[in-house]
Design an enzyme around this catalytic site. Structure first.
Site: not given
Length: 525
Positions: A84, A139
């Site tokens: 991610c 993120h």
């Protein structure tokens, strides 16, 4: 039949209906001289084989398939990493993790994020007069100056990390399942590995937490509403805009939704795909009704499917990483096998991007940054080097090859995080390290270092099943080229202005709207 057709496409042969059509590149009087708008949609953990237009076994992506028929589909498009945070950092900087400093994921308690001396795509366009918005998963750091509002985004609505990194009252489907947030005053218990039960998942609007825990069942519709509102308001303003939508789909937990009649596991995943596809369809419809002639829409994914989630994970299609699968572990997310980083990708811009074209150009998420900057008539940040390139010529049907070389950084399954030990060179792919991520059966493929790399010819072996014989003429011809391009990029990085991310952790930076309530519960204003 579809996979055979794909193999022929990857060999560079054109078929009727897939040739670039003639396109009138003249822009209408209404849009001539205007800077284009950009909508970038990033799916999470979506497999290459999940897209119906990529010959998926089931057709759960009607809106995306329609977009493919109205634009360009890429069959050799790659995430910049197989997990991610590094993949997202590369999208927003055009630089690999060894340059931008983000080599693995940030945590709920992370103090830092994407280094502040790295310039994001949003910052570049903001300085060029754009209205910038982001919706969805960030993120890249949530504490202090790492928050999206301080990284170039005028507007932010979303979850600061993956939506499995906090408990909810609507936990959805996960494998293994995670419990809902605790309701009473008693101590919480972590019932399953990797479940978060102490702190609820937060939903931000700009700098404020507006919901904790998030209601996952209504999250997709909220994202669609905020995205369409942003497009409408930005279009009304008369200024160009950038909208970056980082979807929660297809990462687990999958939301509870209406299920069709089918085996339970695939019903759940298929229903999630259809919900995601509907969300994308709403965004595209809004673009078509407000700014169709002057908006470039780019859809892709952050990495391949998370295989350890079993029936709740997506499909890698034909990119099955057979060599690794035979030795244990998964060849998907977190690995440098094709299933880990080859992702669906579509481009849509009526009148500019040719219609119903399949491109075999070797492209990367890294290319989004320099391409958008060029189309926005802005300037790349000075004093640093980029791994992505401007691929406008490919998008507009005037060029086909794309990259000659790509580098796939280690992403957790084997080797040091971020290190470049897998090289794509034209149709060849060389591995100096191999390993399998955790598979559905719990197995993990052992890490193996290869002094003489494994080299696969992807034109003949897209399943990465049988490497070239080290003593063979083909291997001996390719090996020195691989060594040279790898040595060149490592030297280039050594001479570059590189960054270092702060990965220290402190529980006090955990997002919490009400520390006096169990799991940080708070009411939406």
């Amino acid at each position: 039949m579809g996979w055979l057709f794909l193999k022929v496409l990857l060999a560079g042969v054109s078929f009727s209906g897939f040739l670039y059509p003639l396109v009138d590149f003249c822009i209408s009087g209404k849009t001539r001289g205007q800077k284009p708008n950009f909508v970038i949609i990033l799916a999470d953990d979506m497999g290459w084989g999940d897209l119906g237009a990529n010959w998926a076994e089931t057709k759960d992506t009607a809106n995306l398939d329609k977009m493919a028929s109205e634009g360009m589909r890429f069959v050799d498009f790659h995430a910049a990493a197989s997990t991610c945070s590094p993949s997202r950092a590369s999208l927003l900087t055009g630089r690999l993790g060894l340059r931008n400093g983000v080599t693995h994921n940030f945590a709920v308690t992370s103090v830092g994020g994407l280094p502040l001396n790295e310039t994001t795509l949003a910052e570049v366009l903001q300085q060029a007069g754009y209205i910038t918005g982001m919706i969805g998963k960030w993120h890249l750091g949530h504490h202090g100056s790492y928050h999206p509002n301080f990284r170039g985004f005028d507007y932010y609505f979303g979850i600061p990390y993956s939506h499995d990194m906090g408990c909810t009252d609507t936990p959805g489907y996960n494998h293994p399942p995670c419990p809902a947030c605790p309701q009473g005053d008693g101590p919480s218990s972590n019932l399953q590995r990797d479940c978060y039960t102490d702190v609820a998942l937060p939903l931000y609007e700009n700098l404020n937490i507006v919901e904790q825990p998030v209601n996952l069942s209504s999250l997709a519709q909220k994202y669609a509403e905020k995205a369409t509102q942003f497009i409408q308001q930005a279009s009304t303003s008369g200024r160009p805009f950038l909208l970056y939508v980082a979807l929660a789909h297809m990462h687990v937990p999958l939301p509870v939704t209406q299920l069709p009649a089918a085996p339970r596991g695939r019903r759940l995943y298929g229903a999630g795909l259809r919900e995601m596809d509907g969300l994308v369809g709403q965004i595209k419809d809004k673009v078509d009704h407000t700014a169709k002639d002057n908006t470039f829409l780019w859809f892709t994914g952050d990495n391949g499917p998370w295989a350890e989630k079993c029936e709740l994970a997506g499909s890698v299609g034909a990119f099955t990483g057979v060599w690794q699968a035979r030795r244990g572990g998964s060849p998907a997310k977190q690995t440098t096998w094709e299933g880990g980083h080859r992702v669906p990708a579509l481009a849509y811009w009526p009148g500019r991007v040719p219609v119903n074209v399949t491109s075999t150009a070797l492209l990367s998420v890294l290319d989004i940054f320099p391409t958008v900057v060029a189309l926005a008539q802005a300037s790349l940040p000075q004093g640093r080097r980029f791994d992505g390139v401007d691929v406008s010529e490919v998008l507009f049907g005037r060029s086909q090859p794309g990259h000659r070389v790509l580098f796939h950084p280690n992403s957790g399954a084997a080797g040091e995080f971020g290190a470049l030990q897998t090289v794509r060179l034209e149709r060849y792919k060389a591995f100096y390290v191999t390993g399998g991520a955790r598979a559905c059966d719990g197995s993990i493929g052992p890490e193996l270092q290869h002094k003489l790399p494994l080299i696969f010819n992807l034109e003949d072996d897209i399943a990465e099943a049988v490497p070239l014989e080290r003593g063979g003429a083909e291997y001996q011809a390719v090996l020195p080229k691989v060594r040279k391009v790898l040595a060149d990029v490592l030297q280039d990085i050594a001479n570059d202005n590189i960054s270092s991310a702060d990965y220290t952790q402190d529980p006090s930076v955990t997002p919490c709207c009400n520390p006096y309530q169990i799991a940080c519960r708070c009411q939406a204003p």
